[in-house]
Design an enzyme around this catalytic site. Structure first.
Site, PDB file in Angstrom:
ATOM      1  N   ASP A 211       0.869  -1.179   0.000  1.00 35.88           N
ATOM      2  CA  ASP A 211       0.000   0.000   0.000  1.00 35.88           C
ATOM      3  C   ASP A 211       0.908   1.231   0.000  1.00 35.88           C
ATOM      4  O   ASP A 211       1.626   1.474   0.977  1.00 35.88           O
ATOM      5  CB  ASP A 211      -0.890  -0.035   1.257  1.00 35.88           C
TER       6      ASP A 211
ATOM      7  N   TRP B 233      -5.451   5.815  -6.828  1.00 34.24           N
ATOM      8  CA  TRP B 233      -6.894   5.586  -6.739  1.00 34.24           C
ATOM      9  C   TRP B 233      -7.501   6.323  -7.924  1.00 34.24           C
ATOM     10  O   TRP B 233      -7.558   7.552  -7.930  1.00 34.24           O
ATOM     11  CB  TRP B 233      -7.467   6.074  -5.411  1.00 34.24           C
TER      12      TRP B 233
ATOM     13  N   THR C  65      -1.674  13.042 -14.293  1.00 33.11           N
ATOM     14  CA  THR C  65      -2.878  13.033 -15.130  1.00 33.11           C
ATOM     15  C   THR C  65      -3.127  14.360 -15.837  1.00 33.11           C
ATOM     16  O   THR C  65      -2.740  15.431 -15.343  1.00 33.11           O
ATOM     17  CB  THR C  65      -4.101  12.697 -14.237  1.00 33.11           C
TER      18      THR C  65
ATOM     19  N   TYR D 261      -9.808  14.305  -7.310  1.00 33.91           N
ATOM     20  CA  TYR D 261      -8.792  13.438  -7.935  1.00 33.91           C
ATOM     21  C   TYR D 261      -7.649  14.278  -8.518  1.00 33.91           C
ATOM     22  O   TYR D 261      -6.470  14.017  -8.255  1.00 33.91           O
ATOM     23  CB  TYR D 261      -9.468  12.600  -9.024  1.00 33.91           C
TER      24      TYR D 261
ATOM     25  N   LYS E 205      -3.731  14.391  -7.284  1.00 36.87           N
ATOM     26  CA  LYS E 205      -2.658  13.982  -8.193  1.00 36.87           C
ATOM     27  C   LYS E 205      -1.616  15.103  -8.333  1.00 36.87           C
ATOM     28  O   LYS E 205      -0.417  14.841  -8.359  1.00 36.87           O
ATOM     29  CB  LYS E 205      -3.225  13.608  -9.564  1.00 36.87           C
TER      30      LYS E 205
ATOM     31  N   TRP F  68      -6.414   9.747 -21.035  1.00 38.93           N
ATOM     32  CA  TRP F  68      -7.242   8.977 -21.975  1.00 38.93           C
ATOM     33  C   TRP F  68      -6.564   7.651 -22.337  1.00 38.93           C
ATOM     34  O   TRP F  68      -6.395   7.309 -23.506  1.00 38.93           O
ATOM     35  CB  TRP F  68      -7.527   9.807 -23.233  1.00 38.93           C
TER      36      TRP F  68
HETATM   37  N1  LIG Z   1      -6.797   5.463 -17.010  1.00 37.18           N
HETATM   38  C1  LIG Z   1      -6.630   6.699 -17.458  1.00 37.18           C
HETATM   39  O1  LIG Z   1      -7.265   7.118 -18.444  1.00 37.18           O
HETATM   40  C2  LIG Z   1      -5.647   7.623 -16.795  1.00 37.18           C
HETATM   41  C3  LIG Z   1      -5.558   8.935 -17.275  1.00 37.18           C
HETATM   42  C4  LIG Z   1      -4.581   9.779 -16.737  1.00 37.18           C
HETATM   43  C5  LIG Z   1      -3.739   9.310 -15.759  1.00 37.18           C
HETATM   44  N2  LIG Z   1      -3.858   8.043 -15.278  1.00 37.18           N
HETATM   45  C6  LIG Z   1      -2.907   7.615 -14.266  1.00 37.18           C
HETATM   46  O2  LIG Z   1      -2.221   6.475 -14.756  1.00 37.18           O
HETATM   47  C7  LIG Z   1      -1.816   5.647 -13.665  1.00 37.18           C
HETATM   48  C8  LIG Z   1      -2.241   4.218 -13.932  1.00 37.18           C
HETATM   49  O3  LIG Z   1      -3.644   4.196 -14.090  1.00 37.18           O
HETATM   50  P1  LIG Z   1      -4.436   2.898 -14.538  1.00 37.18           P
HETATM   51  O4  LIG Z   1      -5.430   3.362 -15.545  1.00 37.18           O
HETATM   52  O5  LIG Z   1      -3.494   1.799 -14.845  1.00 37.18           O
HETATM   53  O6  LIG Z   1      -5.236   2.600 -13.195  1.00 37.18           O
HETATM   54  P2  LIG Z   1      -5.826   1.258 -12.593  1.00 37.18           P
HETATM   55  O7  LIG Z   1      -6.017   0.239 -13.656  1.00 37.18           O
HETATM   56  O8  LIG Z   1      -6.976   1.693 -11.742  1.00 37.18           O
HETATM   57  O9  LIG Z   1      -4.639   0.765 -11.664  1.00 37.18           O
HETATM   58  C9  LIG Z   1      -4.278   1.432 -10.488  1.00 37.18           C
HETATM   59  C10 LIG Z   1      -3.799   0.408  -9.519  1.00 37.18           C
HETATM   60  O10 LIG Z   1      -3.386   1.077  -8.315  1.00 37.18           O
HETATM   61  C11 LIG Z   1      -3.811   0.288  -7.230  1.00 37.18           C
HETATM   62  N3  LIG Z   1      -3.877   1.101  -6.006  1.00 37.18           N
HETATM   63  C12 LIG Z   1      -4.833   1.967  -5.608  1.00 37.18           C
HETATM   64  N4  LIG Z   1      -4.515   2.507  -4.431  1.00 37.18           N
HETATM   65  C13 LIG Z   1      -3.321   1.956  -4.067  1.00 37.18           C
HETATM   66  C14 LIG Z   1      -2.483   2.100  -2.946  1.00 37.18           C
HETATM   67  N5  LIG Z   1      -2.790   2.921  -1.942  1.00 37.18           N
HETATM   68  N6  LIG Z   1      -1.334   1.378  -2.895  1.00 37.18           N
HETATM   69  C15 LIG Z   1      -1.017   0.539  -3.910  1.00 37.18           C
HETATM   70  N7  LIG Z   1      -1.763   0.359  -4.990  1.00 37.18           N
HETATM   71  C16 LIG Z   1      -2.901   1.071  -5.077  1.00 37.18           C
HETATM   72  C17 LIG Z   1      -5.137  -0.253  -7.646  1.00 37.18           C
HETATM   73  O11 LIG Z   1      -5.473  -1.374  -6.858  1.00 37.18           O
HETATM   74  P3  LIG Z   1      -7.036  -1.750  -6.581  1.00 37.18           P
HETATM   75  O12 LIG Z   1      -7.642  -1.974  -7.937  1.00 37.18           O
HETATM   76  O13 LIG Z   1      -6.912  -2.967  -5.750  1.00 37.18           O
HETATM   77  O14 LIG Z   1      -7.612  -0.574  -5.880  1.00 37.18           O
HETATM   78  C18 LIG Z   1      -4.870  -0.613  -9.105  1.00 37.18           C
HETATM   79  O15 LIG Z   1      -4.300  -1.904  -9.200  1.00 37.18           O
HETATM   80  C19 LIG Z   1      -2.418   6.292 -12.426  1.00 37.18           C
HETATM   81  O16 LIG Z   1      -1.451   7.132 -11.834  1.00 37.18           O
HETATM   82  C20 LIG Z   1      -3.545   7.157 -12.967  1.00 37.18           C
HETATM   83  O17 LIG Z   1      -3.829   8.240 -12.107  1.00 37.18           O
HETATM   84  C21 LIG Z   1      -4.806   7.187 -15.772  1.00 37.18           C
END
Ligand SMILES: NC(=O)c1ccc[n+]([C@@H]2O[C@H](COP(=O)([O-])OP(=O)(O)OC[C@H]3O[C@@H](n4cnc5c(N)ncnc54)[C@H](OP(=O)(O)O)[C@@H]3O)[C@@H](O)[C@H]2O)c1
Length: 273
Positions: free
Chosen positions: A26, A51, A91, A115, A119, A140
């Protein structure tokens, strides 16, 4: 989603990879982070954890702050002590979306959601805690195993379900596999700063992205209904325009990532296998 793509990419390159999900580490737990990084002594840490439930964050700012602001700070402090480079993902939601055109590093962030604020705080705390911090703003994202709309449109289209897609919000799509390769490259380069990483191209709306995905996958485009962002009445505000462009990448000799339409075609082909 990104974490899995990164592990796959780095293992394919022959790296020794230690991957942790939330149950294993965590990032909001300062002691656990310090002990883990101190014990493993990695050369680089890439923080893909966050998150990411934007509406969930809106209702629970304390949890959003713990994971998305304190998490990167704890990792950065541990990296400083261990002599590791930190790459941490941020983000496009750090911007308010009122600008026309692309957001670059010259634009001041002004997040409007819990959020986005958490971030941004995470970016700043990480940079303050470790000079060797590389912040990667992206947005995205679509990829295998993703829960977001963009990652799921092809699956929904193949099921033949009608779906609504927003026509008046614009971003720069980013394929998780291409992002993963760039994250590794940035860790290797070890040049601190804020980078904007997306696939190339002029950006798009959710509606146009969905039409392109349906076209690539051979799904029935008449299933897609264009709606306005306002009609969805979600708890958290989202930027209307969050297209990103990077001033730094070219300056440090990084080529642009492939165009998002080409990346989407690869994603669709991978999803069909
Ligand atoms: N998806 C998008 O479009 C998008 C856009 C801009 C930026 N981002 C950024 O890109 C990065 C990756 O995103 P993603 O889309 O791959 O997200 P994701 O699929 O939701 O993966 C995030 C992971 O982080 C884990 N997590 C949450 N809280 C945690 C904690 N306190 N300690 C350890 N692990 C934790 C989650 O576990 P659980 O599932 O068990 O909670 C999940 O496995 C993030 O920084 C996100 O903010 C994403």
């Amino acid at each position: 989603m990104v974490g899995r793509a990164l592990v796959k990419h780095c293992e394919g390159r022959g790296d020794e990879v230690l991957a942790f999900d939330r149950a294993a580490l965590d990032i909001a737990d300062e002691t656990a982070v310090s002990e883990t990084v101190g014990r493993e002594r990695p050369e680089a840490v890439v923080n893909c954890a966050a998150w990411t439930d934007v509406d969930g964050c809106e209702g629970d700012p304390a949890r959003a702050h713990a994971a998305n602001a304190l998490g990167p700070e704890h990792l950065a402090a541990a990296c400083r002590r261990a002599g590791a480079v930190l790459v941490t993902i941020s983000t496009d939601y750090v911007f308010d979306g009122r600008k026309d055109g692309f957001y670059t590093q010259r634009d001041d962030p002004n997040p409007e959601s819990v959020y986005g604020r958490a971030k941004l705080e995470g970016e700043r705390r990480a940079q303050a805690a470790c000079a060797r911090t590389v912040v990667v703003r992206t947005g995205w994202i679509f990829g295998e195993g993703g829960k977001s709309f963009l990652s799921r449109v092809v699956e929904l289209g193949r099921r033949g379900e009608p779906l609504k897609a927003i026509r008046d919000a614009w971003g720069t799509p980013t394929y998780a596999d291409d992002l993963a390769a760039r994250l590794r490259r940035l860790a290797e380069l070890d040049l601190p700063g804020v980078y904007h990483v997306t696939n190339a191209g002029e950006g798009t709306s959710y509606y146009e992205f969905t039409r392109a995905a349906f076209g690539a996958a051979g799904c029935d485009a008449s299933l897609v209904e264009a709606v306005s962002m306002g009609s969805l009445s979600r708890p958290a505000p989202r930027p209307r325009n969050s297209r990103l462009r990077c001033l730094l990448s070219e300056a440090v000799g990084l080529p642009p990532l492939p165009d998002w339409r080409e990346a989407l075609a690869r994603f669709v082909a991978a999803a069909a296998r």
